[in-house]
Design an enzyme around this catalytic site. Structure first.
Site, PDB file in Angstrom:
ATOM      1  CB  CYS A   8      81.595  10.718  40.485  1.00 49.26           C
ATOM      2  SG  CYS A   8      80.493  11.714  39.491  1.00 49.26           S
TER       3      CYS A   8
ATOM      4  CG  HIS B 293      85.905  12.144  38.608  1.00 51.07           C
ATOM      5  ND1 HIS B 293      85.486  10.848  38.395  1.00 51.07           N
ATOM      6  CD2 HIS B 293      84.784  12.898  38.585  1.00 51.07           C
ATOM      7  CE1 HIS B 293      84.179  10.819  38.231  1.00 51.07           C
ATOM      8  NE2 HIS B 293      83.712  12.044  38.343  1.00 51.07           N
TER       9      HIS B 293
ATOM     10  CD  GLU C  52      88.435   8.850  38.844  1.00 51.99           C
ATOM     11  OE1 GLU C  52      88.618   9.593  39.827  1.00 51.99           O
ATOM     12  OE2 GLU C  52      87.328   8.724  38.284  1.00 51.99           O
TER      13      GLU C  52
END
Lengths: 87, 222
Positions: B85, B194, B196
């Site tokens: 990002c 994302h 994560e």
């Protein structure tokens, strides 16, 4: 103090979503006859004295930092004192 | 392996990224933008967020942070670097990856679970996936519209450098539904969604993102 202006605009071939949104709002506000809006940025840099060195440095900082030349064009110009009287 | 996660002023997802690194079986090392020191890590993650408030352009000011000197030098020598990002935005601003990221075409911030296809599983960060594996991970961005000139897009497509592509819906107007790309060497990857945030069942988005954090170890022991 002398002022150098750097105008940064999205490249013509790059879609400008913000300019498009502004354009879309115009008819709603009763403004007609505008066919295109592009939105950019204006930087005003004040320096003690206009010299070739100073301008070369501003050219470099415009190219490497103020604009991302992958997606934007920029123009560096010295602003004449007479133009400083804004409306 | 030791994976460094760099915190910039305005970074949001550094702690999540560190956690994902540990869940992935690696050691997370917190790195600071103001240092000129990568502390001997084997790889670097540039996490998401709004560094410097997205002022000037997203990632444009962070790109000149002191530690980026070492990151750029390392990346050019093969150090694995993953930008997520805002980190992806830093990578294009650093010219480690081609193209640029613009405001979403519909102008709204978007936050959704996004389906992706992993189209290149030979990068340092995606080798744990199977080729064309479909995954779902969170996506949250305001300026995620990937753009590049036609020649660059053609080169990325021809060389298989589109790492991840949006499926079902293009959430931000990215050219060719591109969600992530890699450099020629495959060590630098930029990704708008994302992974994560999708490494543990507790937080609801599934485990599909985990591969990004296990690939390095798999590659090292392969």
């Amino acid at each position: 103090m002398p002022r150098v202006v750097v105008d940064v605009m999205p490249k013509p071939e790059i879609l400008d979503p913000q300019g498009k949104a502004v354009l879309g709002a115009l008819p709603r506000l009763g403004f007609t006859g505008v066919t295109e809006v592009r939105q950019g940025k204006r930087f005003e840099l004040e320096i003690p004295e206009i010299t070739d060195d100073a301008l070369a440095q501003i050219e470099k900082l415009a190219e490497t930092f103020l604009a991302n030349t992958v997606i934007e064009n920029y123009v560096v110009r010295v602003e004449e004192p007479a133009q400083e009287k804004a409306k | 392996m030791k994976i460094g996660v760099i915190t910039f002023p305005g970074t949001l997802d550094d702690v999540d990224a560190q956690r994902a690194v540990r869940v992935g079986g690696n050691e997370a090392v917190a790195l600071w933008h103001g240092d000129h020191d990568l502390q001997g890590v084997d790889a670097v993650i540039l996490p998401g967020g709004f560094s410097y408030g997205d002022y000037l352009r997203c990632g444009a000011i962070s790109r000149f942070a002191p530690i980026m000197t070492e990151v750029i030098e390392g990346a050019q020598k093969g150090l694995p670097v993953l930008g997520i990002c805002n980190g992806f935005q830093m990578l294009v601003e650093s010219h480690l990856l081609p193209g640029g990221l613009l405001r979403n075409d519909h102008l709204k911030f978007i936050c959704r679970d996004q389906k992706l296809r992993i189209e290149n599983n030979s990068t340092a960060w995606t080798s744990a996936f199977t080729q064309n594996q479909e995954i779902v991970v969170p996506l949250k961005n305001g300026e995620g519209q990937y753009v590049a000139d036609a020649d660059t897009i053609k080169r990325l497509e021809d060389e298989g450098r589109v790492v991840a592509r949006y499926l079902d819906v293009n959430p931000n107007g990215s050219v060719n539904d591109i969600a992530g790309i890699t450099n020629e060497a495959g060590n630098v990857v930029g990704l708008m969604p994302h992974p994560e945030h999708a490494v543990e069942t507790l937080t609801g988005s599934g485990l599909d993102g985990l591969g990004f954090f296990t690939s390095l170890a798999e590659k090292a022991f392969a």
